[in-house]
Motif scaffolding. Sequence first.
Motif, PDB file in Angstrom:
ATOM      1  N   ASN A  41      59.975  58.549 -18.116  1.00 41.36           N
ATOM      2  CA  ASN A  41      59.815  59.986 -18.354  1.00 41.36           C
ATOM      3  C   ASN A  41      60.548  60.357 -19.644  1.00 41.36           C
ATOM      4  O   ASN A  41      61.569  61.042 -19.618  1.00 41.36           O
ATOM      5  CB  ASN A  41      60.363  60.780 -17.164  1.00 41.36           C
ATOM      6  N   PRO A  42      60.029  59.927 -20.797  1.00 42.24           N
ATOM      7  CA  PRO A  42      60.728  60.138 -22.068  1.00 42.24           C
ATOM      8  C   PRO A  42      60.763  61.603 -22.484  1.00 42.24           C
ATOM      9  O   PRO A  42      59.940  62.416 -22.060  1.00 42.24           O
ATOM     10  CB  PRO A  42      59.897  59.311 -23.054  1.00 42.24           C
ATOM     11  N   ILE A  43      61.739  61.910 -23.334  1.00 42.80           N
ATOM     12  CA  ILE A  43      61.847  63.248 -23.919  1.00 42.80           C
ATOM     13  C   ILE A  43      60.813  63.387 -25.036  1.00 42.80           C
ATOM     14  O   ILE A  43      60.669  62.507 -25.874  1.00 42.80           O
ATOM     15  CB  ILE A  43      63.258  63.478 -24.474  1.00 42.80           C
ATOM     16  N   VAL A  44      60.088  64.507 -25.054  1.00 45.57           N
ATOM     17  CA  VAL A  44      59.085  64.736 -26.092  1.00 45.57           C
ATOM     18  C   VAL A  44      59.525  65.813 -27.079  1.00 45.57           C
ATOM     19  O   VAL A  44      58.949  65.939 -28.166  1.00 45.57           O
ATOM     20  CB  VAL A  44      57.717  65.116 -25.483  1.00 45.57           C
ATOM     21  N   ALA A  45      60.529  66.626 -26.729  1.00 45.88           N
ATOM     22  CA  ALA A  45      61.027  67.645 -27.654  1.00 45.88           C
ATOM     23  C   ALA A  45      62.418  68.078 -27.200  1.00 45.88           C
ATOM     24  O   ALA A  45      62.731  68.077 -26.007  1.00 45.88           O
ATOM     25  CB  ALA A  45      60.096  68.849 -27.713  1.00 45.88           C
ATOM     26  N   THR A  46      63.255  68.456 -28.185  1.00 48.12           N
ATOM     27  CA  THR A  46      64.615  68.891 -27.892  1.00 48.12           C
ATOM     28  C   THR A  46      64.967  70.094 -28.755  1.00 48.12           C
ATOM     29  O   THR A  46      64.672  70.117 -29.949  1.00 48.12           O
ATOM     30  CB  THR A  46      65.625  67.759 -28.178  1.00 48.12           C
ATOM     31  N   VAL A  47      65.575  71.092 -28.137  1.00 51.11           N
ATOM     32  CA  VAL A  47      66.140  72.229 -28.857  1.00 51.11           C
ATOM     33  C   VAL A  47      67.550  72.422 -28.324  1.00 51.11           C
ATOM     34  O   VAL A  47      67.738  72.828 -27.178  1.00 51.11           O
ATOM     35  CB  VAL A  47      65.320  73.515 -28.662  1.00 51.11           C
ATOM     36  N   GLY A  48      68.558  72.105 -29.138  1.00 48.20           N
ATOM     37  CA  GLY A  48      69.926  72.189 -28.672  1.00 48.20           C
ATOM     38  C   GLY A  48      70.146  71.230 -27.520  1.00 48.20           C
ATOM     39  O   GLY A  48      69.933  70.023 -27.640  1.00 48.20           O
ATOM     40  N   THR A  49      70.557  71.770 -26.379  1.00 46.52           N
ATOM     41  CA  THR A  49      70.775  70.949 -25.191  1.00 46.52           C
ATOM     42  C   THR A  49      69.592  70.980 -24.230  1.00 46.52           C
ATOM     43  O   THR A  49      69.656  70.403 -23.147  1.00 46.52           O
ATOM     44  CB  THR A  49      72.028  71.428 -24.444  1.00 46.52           C
ATOM     45  N   LEU A  52      62.490  68.822 -23.249  1.00 47.24           N
ATOM     46  CA  LEU A  52      61.162  68.882 -22.638  1.00 47.24           C
ATOM     47  C   LEU A  52      60.739  67.438 -22.399  1.00 47.24           C
ATOM     48  O   LEU A  52      60.700  66.629 -23.324  1.00 47.24           O
ATOM     49  CB  LEU A  52      60.161  69.580 -23.557  1.00 47.24           C
ATOM     50  N   TYR A  53      60.414  67.123 -21.157  1.00 44.56           N
ATOM     51  CA  TYR A  53      60.098  65.751 -20.786  1.00 44.56           C
ATOM     52  C   TYR A  53      58.582  65.541 -20.669  1.00 44.56           C
ATOM     53  O   TYR A  53      57.802  66.492 -20.503  1.00 44.56           O
ATOM     54  CB  TYR A  53      60.770  65.393 -19.462  1.00 44.56           C
ATOM     55  N   HIS A  54      58.217  64.277 -20.731  1.00 42.11           N
ATOM     56  CA  HIS A  54      56.804  63.918 -20.609  1.00 42.11           C
ATOM     57  C   HIS A  54      56.216  64.426 -19.295  1.00 42.11           C
ATOM     58  O   HIS A  54      55.065  64.882 -19.246  1.00 42.11           O
ATOM     59  CB  HIS A  54      56.645  62.391 -20.699  1.00 42.11           C
ATOM     60  N   ALA A  55      56.987  64.366 -18.232  1.00 42.57           N
ATOM     61  CA  ALA A  55      56.500  64.841 -16.932  1.00 42.57           C
ATOM     62  C   ALA A  55      56.176  66.333 -16.947  1.00 42.57           C
ATOM     63  O   ALA A  55      55.345  66.802 -16.170  1.00 42.57           O
ATOM     64  CB  ALA A  55      57.537  64.549 -15.846  1.00 42.57           C
ATOM     65  N   ASP A  56      56.840  67.077 -17.846  1.00 39.15           N
ATOM     66  CA  ASP A  56      56.615  68.519 -17.920  1.00 39.15           C
ATOM     67  C   ASP A  56      55.261  68.864 -18.530  1.00 39.15           C
ATOM     68  O   ASP A  56      54.769  69.982 -18.346  1.00 39.15           O
ATOM     69  CB  ASP A  56      57.725  69.183 -18.753  1.00 39.15           C
ATOM     70  N   ILE A  57      54.686  67.920 -19.267  1.00 39.94           N
ATOM     71  CA  ILE A  57      53.396  68.201 -19.930  1.00 39.94           C
ATOM     72  C   ILE A  57      52.276  67.326 -19.399  1.00 39.94           C
ATOM     73  O   ILE A  57      51.130  67.456 -19.827  1.00 39.94           O
ATOM     74  CB  ILE A  57      53.509  68.004 -21.459  1.00 39.94           C
TER      75      ILE A  57
END
Length: 299
Positions: A41-49, A52-57
């Motif tokens: 479940n890799p991270i696809v975007a980050t803003v600060g802390t 957004l994870y792959h599972a979220d999309i």
Amino acid sequence: MKKKKFINPLKSKALLAMGTVLLMASCDLFSIKTEEEDPDNPIVATVGTANLYHADIDHISKEMTTSSLDSSELVGRYIQSWVKKQLMIREASKNITLNEAEINRKLLDYRYALIAYEYEKNFVEKSLDNEVTQSEIQTYYEANKENFALKEIIVRTNFIKLEKTLPQKRQLERLLNSEQEGQKEELKDFAIRYANNYFIEDSTWIKFDDIIINTPLTQNNNQVQLLRNEKLISVDDETFSYYFKILEYRLRDQVPPLEFVRDEISKIIVNKRRVEIAEKLKRDIYNDALENNEFTIYE
């Protein structure tokens, strides 16, 4: 101080459940980067802390297969939207002092309202009778005629459009003006054989603007006078001839016939039932709680 005894075991359970939901929602919104990253479940975007994870999309490609856009474009739009929201949250936290207790109270109020709304909506839909009888429609129409005053001209008409060079115009005029039995079928046969467009539904009321669209009559600035003086209207442009046999009409601000507003009245009656069911539900819940001393009002 007067009071009524308060016993409501559901409230404490609801508060506990809502607190759990709030905690889960806040964790989803602000995922901490220090968490160990899941390779599945890799991270696809980050803003600060916030992450957004792959599972979220992952749901996008599954739920939007009917869209004209491909899944990669939809995913890209979703990520951009998420980034913008997170940036706005971060900017807001820098520039205003947030009252966390007040925010949590509003969130809780909103979630309670949403739960109540969903319950009410489901209850109403299960209880609602969508069938409306002709008698109900007629009764409502007679009692509320003036509320249906027309905002446009409506007509019952037969309409034929045919090429201007065709020699059958006299035959068409005879058929349109005839009141003999059986002429309607002959008119339909004529329309099928020769017309480029036609409307032969003489029992149906239709907006006059809808039937004259794309004809020279749209340029006529005195449609009322035209309808009052002419039962058979014929106009030409460079290529076609247009014939309108006006059987009946109603002008703006006049009361329309029942047939024209039948569907509207049916929707009004069903909506009134919907409102009545919702109001009765609220009354019944309140009266039951009152009878069982489930709330307290301090004076």
